[in-house]
Design a protein around this motif. Structure first.
Motif, PDB file in Angstrom:
ATOM      1  N   ILE A  23       0.777  -1.192   0.004  1.00  0.00           N
ATOM      2  CA  ILE A  23       0.037  -0.088  -0.006  1.00  0.00           C
ATOM      3  C   ILE A  23       0.868   1.349  -0.017  1.00  0.00           C
ATOM      4  CG2 ILE A  23      -1.685   1.425   1.203  1.00  0.00           C
ATOM      5  CD1 ILE A  23      -2.863  -1.172   2.347  1.00  0.00           C
ATOM      6  N   GLY A  24       0.539   2.181  -0.854  1.00  0.00           N
ATOM      7  CA  GLY A  24       1.419   3.565  -0.969  1.00  0.00           C
ATOM      8  C   GLY A  24       0.182   4.559  -0.774  1.00  0.00           C
ATOM      9  N   THR A  25       0.635   5.421   0.189  1.00  0.00           N
ATOM     10  CA  THR A  25      -0.159   6.665   0.569  1.00  0.00           C
ATOM     11  C   THR A  25       0.383   8.026   0.674  1.00  0.00           C
ATOM     12  OG1 THR A  25      -0.244   6.692   2.865  1.00  0.00           O
ATOM     13  CG2 THR A  25      -1.925   5.382   1.839  1.00  0.00           C
ATOM     14  N   PHE A  26      -0.054   9.132   0.478  1.00  0.00           N
ATOM     15  CA  PHE A  26       0.636  10.161   0.893  1.00  0.00           C
ATOM     16  C   PHE A  26       0.998  10.250   2.169  1.00  0.00           C
ATOM     17  CE2 PHE A  26      -2.175  12.910  -2.171  1.00  0.00           C
ATOM     18  CZ  PHE A  26      -1.378  12.999  -3.410  1.00  0.00           C
ATOM     19  N   ALA A  27       2.333  10.600   2.372  1.00  0.00           N
ATOM     20  CA  ALA A  27       3.072  10.771   3.886  1.00  0.00           C
ATOM     21  C   ALA A  27       2.537  11.857   4.492  1.00  0.00           C
ATOM     22  CB  ALA A  27       4.550  10.792   3.570  1.00  0.00           C
ATOM     23  N   GLY A  28       3.129  11.827   5.736  1.00  0.00           N
ATOM     24  CA  GLY A  28       2.476  12.970   6.792  1.00  0.00           C
ATOM     25  C   GLY A  28       2.851  14.233   6.316  1.00  0.00           C
ATOM     26  N   ASP A  29       4.006  14.396   5.516  1.00  0.00           N
ATOM     27  CA  ASP A  29       4.229  15.847   4.881  1.00  0.00           C
ATOM     28  C   ASP A  29       3.755  15.911   3.413  1.00  0.00           C
ATOM     29  OD1 ASP A  29       5.935  13.915   4.311  1.00  0.00           O
ATOM     30  OD2 ASP A  29       7.740  15.262   4.234  1.00  0.00           O
ATOM     31  N   GLY A  30       2.895  14.945   3.157  1.00  0.00           N
ATOM     32  CA  GLY A  30       2.286  15.057   1.651  1.00  0.00           C
ATOM     33  C   GLY A  30       1.265  16.016   1.536  1.00  0.00           C
ATOM     34  N   PRO A  31       0.536  15.857   0.206  1.00  0.00           N
ATOM     35  CA  PRO A  31      -0.625  16.866  -0.079  1.00  0.00           C
ATOM     36  C   PRO A  31      -1.618  16.801   1.019  1.00  0.00           C
ATOM     37  CG  PRO A  31       0.522  16.058  -1.978  1.00  0.00           C
ATOM     38  CD  PRO A  31       1.132  15.085  -0.803  1.00  0.00           C
ATOM     39  N   GLU A  32      -2.498  17.780   1.061  1.00  0.00           N
ATOM     40  CA  GLU A  32      -3.701  17.378   2.119  1.00  0.00           C
ATOM     41  C   GLU A  32      -5.185  17.136   1.155  1.00  0.00           C
ATOM     42  OE1 GLU A  32      -3.773  20.953   4.196  1.00  0.00           O
ATOM     43  OE2 GLU A  32      -2.287  20.389   5.577  1.00  0.00           O
ATOM     44  N   ALA A  33      -4.731  17.375  -0.045  1.00  0.00           N
ATOM     45  CA  ALA A  33      -6.036  17.012  -1.336  1.00  0.00           C
ATOM     46  C   ALA A  33      -5.316  16.688  -2.448  1.00  0.00           C
ATOM     47  CB  ALA A  33      -6.824  18.290  -1.197  1.00  0.00           C
ATOM     48  N   CYS A  34      -6.064  15.968  -3.194  1.00  0.00           N
ATOM     49  CA  CYS A  34      -5.694  15.566  -4.607  1.00  0.00           C
ATOM     50  C   CYS A  34      -6.850  15.576  -5.457  1.00  0.00           C
ATOM     51  CB  CYS A  34      -5.037  14.257  -4.610  1.00  0.00           C
ATOM     52  SG  CYS A  34      -4.578  13.391  -6.026  1.00  0.00           S
TER      53      CYS A  34
END
Length: 203
Positions: free
Chosen positions: A142-153
């Motif tokens: 599984i790959g997700t945005f990290a804690g410092d990644g975007p807040e929306a997509c």
């Protein structure tokens, strides 16, 4: 057509696949984690939220033959089959992973960027229920945005994860994380997007 399905059909209608923020020419991290897990070429693989990802076509070139792509967008899956070629023999399923009933067991579940769109508990529980049914004995990436990644997509809010948070979520579903990776994806217009990846096996 549900609202979520219509949203993603519109996204894939508005832009070419190589113009979308999550476009990658090669699924480098995912493929490295497949190798780390030592996944047999004989197992069935499902890629949820597959879109037009190069992941399954790459597995086909490596000798995997039982490959299924699940996505809300029929347009995205059409693009995937066109890119992969009919000889790849990909099965495509237009479905919401939270309500999809897997027709049989899979040895590997792959998800790059679906889970982080499930921002409420009910949706995550439904996702994990599908995962549990799909992989009674096998592995998950599984790959997700990290804690410092975007807040929306793509106009939607997301939930960001660190490796420990993904590990805890998967532990509740009966999986044990064996590796994690941080990857900074670069969008087609040069913006960095930090991702967290985990690879886990059924306990």
């Amino acid at each position: 057509m549900s609202g979520r399905q219509a949203h993603w059909e519109d996204v894939y209608r508005a832009k070419a696949t190589d113009e979308l923020s999550w476009f990658q020419a090669q699924a480098t991290v995912s493929l490295a984690l497949v190798d780390l897990l030592d996944v047999s070429r004989d197992v069935a693989v499902v890629d949820v939220g597959a879109g037009a990802s190069p992941f399954l076509p790459a597995l086909h070139r490596q000798g995997f033959r039982d490959l299924t792509a699940v996505d809300l967008s029929a347009r995205a899956l059409d693009a995937l089959v066109t890119a992969a070629g009919t000889s790849a023999g990909l099965r495509t399923v237009v479905a919401d992973v939270c309500t999809w009933s897997p027709p049989h067991a899979y040895g590997l579940w792959h998800d790059r960027a679906v889970l982080h769109f499930l921002v409420d508990d009910d949706a995550r529980h439904a996702y994990l229920a599908t995962l549990d049914a799909a992989v009674p004995d096998g592995a998950v990436i599984i790959g997700t945005f990290a804690g410092d990644g975007p807040e929306a997509c793509s106009g939607l809010p997301v939930r960001r994860y660190g490796a420990d948070e993904l590990g805890a979520l998967l532990a509740d579903a009966g999986f044990e994380v064996v590796a994690d990776r941080r990857d900074v994806h670069t969008t087609p217009w040069g913006a960095p997007q930090p991702f967290t990846f985990v690879a886990a096996r059924r306990r």
